[in-house]
Design a protein around this motif. Structure first.
Motif, PDB file in Angstrom:
ATOM      1  N   SER A 209      -3.239 -20.265 -10.904  1.00 27.55           N
ATOM      2  CA  SER A 209      -4.598 -20.348 -10.361  1.00 27.55           C
ATOM      3  C   SER A 209      -4.947 -21.743  -9.868  1.00 27.55           C
ATOM      4  O   SER A 209      -5.604 -21.903  -8.830  1.00 27.55           O
ATOM      5  CB  SER A 209      -5.614 -19.896 -11.409  1.00 27.55           C
ATOM      6  OG  SER A 209      -5.585 -20.736 -12.547  1.00 27.55           O
ATOM      7  N   ASP A 210      -4.528 -22.776 -10.592  1.00 30.31           N
ATOM      8  CA  ASP A 210      -4.870 -24.143 -10.200  1.00 30.31           C
ATOM      9  C   ASP A 210      -4.317 -24.480  -8.825  1.00 30.31           C
ATOM     10  O   ASP A 210      -4.977 -25.163  -8.030  1.00 30.31           O
ATOM     11  CB  ASP A 210      -4.339 -25.143 -11.229  1.00 30.31           C
ATOM     12  CG  ASP A 210      -5.126 -25.115 -12.521  1.00 30.31           C
ATOM     13  OD1 ASP A 210      -6.230 -24.533 -12.529  1.00 30.31           O
ATOM     14  OD2 ASP A 210      -4.642 -25.667 -13.525  1.00 30.31           O
ATOM     15  N   ILE A 213      -6.568 -23.017  -6.113  1.00 32.20           N
ATOM     16  CA  ILE A 213      -7.813 -23.784  -5.990  1.00 32.20           C
ATOM     17  C   ILE A 213      -7.551 -25.114  -5.292  1.00 32.20           C
ATOM     18  O   ILE A 213      -8.292 -25.519  -4.384  1.00 32.20           O
ATOM     19  CB  ILE A 213      -8.437 -24.003  -7.385  1.00 32.20           C
ATOM     20  CG1 ILE A 213      -8.902 -22.669  -7.972  1.00 32.20           C
ATOM     21  CG2 ILE A 213      -9.595 -24.987  -7.311  1.00 32.20           C
ATOM     22  CD1 ILE A 213      -9.255 -22.722  -9.441  1.00 32.20           C
ATOM     23  N   ASN A 214      -6.462 -25.788  -5.693  1.00 35.82           N
ATOM     24  CA  ASN A 214      -6.144 -27.085  -5.100  1.00 35.82           C
ATOM     25  C   ASN A 214      -5.749 -26.949  -3.631  1.00 35.82           C
ATOM     26  O   ASN A 214      -6.127 -27.777  -2.794  1.00 35.82           O
ATOM     27  CB  ASN A 214      -5.012 -27.747  -5.884  1.00 35.82           C
ATOM     28  CG  ASN A 214      -5.417 -28.077  -7.312  1.00 35.82           C
ATOM     29  OD1 ASN A 214      -6.587 -28.310  -7.593  1.00 35.82           O
ATOM     30  ND2 ASN A 214      -4.455 -28.085  -8.225  1.00 35.82           N
ATOM     31  N   LYS A 217      -8.879 -26.456  -1.509  1.00 34.99           N
ATOM     32  CA  LYS A 217      -9.600 -27.722  -1.312  1.00 34.99           C
ATOM     33  C   LYS A 217      -8.885 -28.591  -0.289  1.00 34.99           C
ATOM     34  O   LYS A 217      -9.523 -29.259   0.545  1.00 34.99           O
ATOM     35  CB  LYS A 217      -9.730 -28.458  -2.648  1.00 34.99           C
ATOM     36  CG  LYS A 217     -10.708 -27.793  -3.609  1.00 34.99           C
ATOM     37  CD  LYS A 217     -10.760 -28.504  -4.953  1.00 34.99           C
ATOM     38  CE  LYS A 217     -11.752 -27.806  -5.879  1.00 34.99           C
ATOM     39  NZ  LYS A 217     -11.776 -28.417  -7.229  1.00 34.99           N
ATOM     40  N   LYS A 242     -11.904 -15.868 -12.900  1.00 38.76           N
ATOM     41  CA  LYS A 242     -12.097 -17.320 -12.796  1.00 38.76           C
ATOM     42  C   LYS A 242     -13.369 -17.636 -12.008  1.00 38.76           C
ATOM     43  O   LYS A 242     -13.413 -17.437 -10.793  1.00 38.76           O
ATOM     44  CB  LYS A 242     -10.893 -17.956 -12.099  1.00 38.76           C
ATOM     45  CG  LYS A 242      -9.655 -18.069 -12.952  1.00 38.76           C
ATOM     46  CD  LYS A 242      -9.624 -19.414 -13.633  1.00 38.76           C
ATOM     47  CE  LYS A 242      -8.318 -19.614 -14.385  1.00 38.76           C
ATOM     48  NZ  LYS A 242      -8.243 -20.928 -14.991  1.00 38.76           N
ATOM     49  N   GLU A 244     -14.556 -20.488 -11.053  1.00 39.78           N
ATOM     50  CA  GLU A 244     -14.366 -21.558 -10.069  1.00 39.78           C
ATOM     51  C   GLU A 244     -13.889 -21.008  -8.729  1.00 39.78           C
ATOM     52  O   GLU A 244     -14.273 -21.503  -7.666  1.00 39.78           O
ATOM     53  CB  GLU A 244     -13.371 -22.594 -10.600  1.00 39.78           C
ATOM     54  CG  GLU A 244     -13.252 -23.822  -9.700  1.00 39.78           C
ATOM     55  CD  GLU A 244     -12.347 -24.894 -10.277  1.00 39.78           C
ATOM     56  OE1 GLU A 244     -12.102 -25.899  -9.570  1.00 39.78           O
ATOM     57  OE2 GLU A 244     -11.882 -24.727 -11.410  1.00 39.78           O
ATOM     58  N   ILE A 245     -13.053 -19.976  -8.784  1.00 40.79           N
ATOM     59  CA  ILE A 245     -12.555 -19.375  -7.546  1.00 40.79           C
ATOM     60  C   ILE A 245     -13.706 -18.713  -6.794  1.00 40.79           C
ATOM     61  O   ILE A 245     -13.859 -18.879  -5.575  1.00 40.79           O
ATOM     62  CB  ILE A 245     -11.435 -18.360  -7.841  1.00 40.79           C
ATOM     63  CG1 ILE A 245     -10.235 -19.079  -8.469  1.00 40.79           C
ATOM     64  CG2 ILE A 245     -10.998 -17.652  -6.556  1.00 40.79           C
ATOM     65  CD1 ILE A 245      -9.130 -18.144  -8.930  1.00 40.79           C
ATOM     66  N   TRP A 247     -16.876 -19.425  -7.003  1.00 42.91           N
ATOM     67  CA  TRP A 247     -17.786 -20.473  -6.538  1.00 42.91           C
ATOM     68  C   TRP A 247     -17.252 -21.139  -5.271  1.00 42.91           C
ATOM     69  O   TRP A 247     -17.985 -21.281  -4.284  1.00 42.91           O
ATOM     70  CB  TRP A 247     -17.993 -21.496  -7.638  1.00 42.91           C
ATOM     71  CG  TRP A 247     -18.822 -22.685  -7.232  1.00 42.91           C
ATOM     72  CD1 TRP A 247     -18.384 -23.938  -6.947  1.00 42.91           C
ATOM     73  CD2 TRP A 247     -20.244 -22.717  -7.059  1.00 42.91           C
ATOM     74  NE1 TRP A 247     -19.419 -24.759  -6.612  1.00 42.91           N
ATOM     75  CE2 TRP A 247     -20.583 -24.035  -6.672  1.00 42.91           C
ATOM     76  CE3 TRP A 247     -21.250 -21.768  -7.205  1.00 42.91           C
ATOM     77  CZ2 TRP A 247     -21.901 -24.427  -6.421  1.00 42.91           C
ATOM     78  CZ3 TRP A 247     -22.565 -22.161  -6.946  1.00 42.91           C
ATOM     79  CH2 TRP A 247     -22.880 -23.473  -6.558  1.00 42.91           C
ATOM     80  N   ASP A 248     -15.992 -21.525  -5.293  1.00 44.03           N
ATOM     81  CA  ASP A 248     -15.402 -22.179  -4.119  1.00 44.03           C
ATOM     82  C   ASP A 248     -15.385 -21.245  -2.911  1.00 44.03           C
ATOM     83  O   ASP A 248     -15.624 -21.671  -1.771  1.00 44.03           O
ATOM     84  CB  ASP A 248     -13.979 -22.652  -4.436  1.00 44.03           C
ATOM     85  CG  ASP A 248     -13.957 -23.857  -5.359  1.00 44.03           C
ATOM     86  OD1 ASP A 248     -15.037 -24.387  -5.668  1.00 44.03           O
ATOM     87  OD2 ASP A 248     -12.849 -24.267  -5.779  1.00 44.03           O
TER      88      ASP A 248
END
Length: 264
Positions: A209-210, A213-214, A217, A242, A244-245, A247-248
């Motif tokens: 997952s990281d 996300i990275n 970005k 997740k 954060e996913i 939200w982004d």
């Protein structure tokens, strides 16, 4: 011989002392043996607690073992490990350092001490430990990865990049190293190189997952909003839980003018 004859018999004091001495030595040796056995029992019980996630009980067992066997390096090392597992690395550090006095070239001690230093923000000391490990063991991808992380925490991005690249020379298929190298390149403004690292990381481990996300970005920094959206939508296939996913992705949709979807 009646009792009077026995009492009046000349007393051999020397023989008596020798007999008492033998009994005393035997009792002392038996006491030490029992004491050592109890220490070993506490130590073994501590290992069971530690490996079943009961770090507080493990700490108490190792402390009891050390009361009975204060010179035990093994019990002291496991006490430090228990303190680390208990979430108190600041308490583990002096114990690790004490063990290191008697075992200065012990890789497990150096590795665990480096981790404790890194967790408590003592990055320079962590770096020294990892370098010492590399000297003792030769180049290891895992140690180079941890060294890179310590350099990154210390905000020495060039040194972190060098350590990560050295790790990848040993094993080019380490998704975690590729992800962290990507972050280091991202922080240096090298977005295209960072993008390549994140993509390669996801090729090796598609569920990471990281890295999704990275990568998203990184794509946003290059104004590739549609591509960033697609990456995060792929990430949701694996990690819908997740936040954060989500939200982004919402922010990207708003930037793309897709307000109805973005505000859901």
């Amino acid at each position: 011989m009646n009792i009077d004859d026995y009492l009046l018999k000349p007393f051999n004091f020397s023989s008596f002392v020798k007999s008492v001495s033998k009994v005393s030595d035997a009792l002392a040796n038996k006491s030490i043996s029992i004491q050592n056995n109890i220490a070993i029992t506490h130590y073994n019980l501590g290992l069971v607690y530690l490996h079943t996630g009961k770090s507080k009980l493990a700490r108490r067992s190792f402390e009891e073992a050390l009361k009975l066997a204060p010179r035990s390096t093994a019990a002291r090392l496991e006490l430090a490990n228990a303190l680390q597992a208990e979430g108190t690395p600041e308490n583990a550090i002096p114990v690790y350092e004490k063990v290191l006095e008697s075992s200065p070239d012990s890789p497990p001690v150096l590795a665990n001490l480096a981790s404790a230093y890194n967790t408590t923000g003592r990055f320079d000391k962590a770096i020294q430990c990892y370098k010492r490990l590399l000297t003792l063991q030769g180049n290891s991808a895992e140690t180079l990865f941890m060294l890179g992380n310590a350099y990154r925490s210390a905000e020495d991005l060039e040194a972190a990049e060098a350590a990560y690249r050295s790790a990848l020379q040993i094993n080019p298929n380490l998704s975690g190293v590729l992800n962290n190298l990507g972050l280091t390149l991202f922080d240096q403004g090298l977005y295209k190189d960072a993008e390549n690292c994140f993509n390669r990381s996801l090729e090796i481990e598609p569920r990471q997952s990281d890295a999704y996300i990275n990568l998203a970005k990184c794509l946003q920094e290059q104004r590739k909003l549609t591509a960033a959206r697609e990456i995060l939508e792929r990430a949701l296939d694996f990690h819908r839980e997740k936040p954060e996913i989500h939200w982004d992705l919402s922010l990207i949709l708003l930037k793309l003018g897709q307000f109805e979807e973005g505000w859901r």
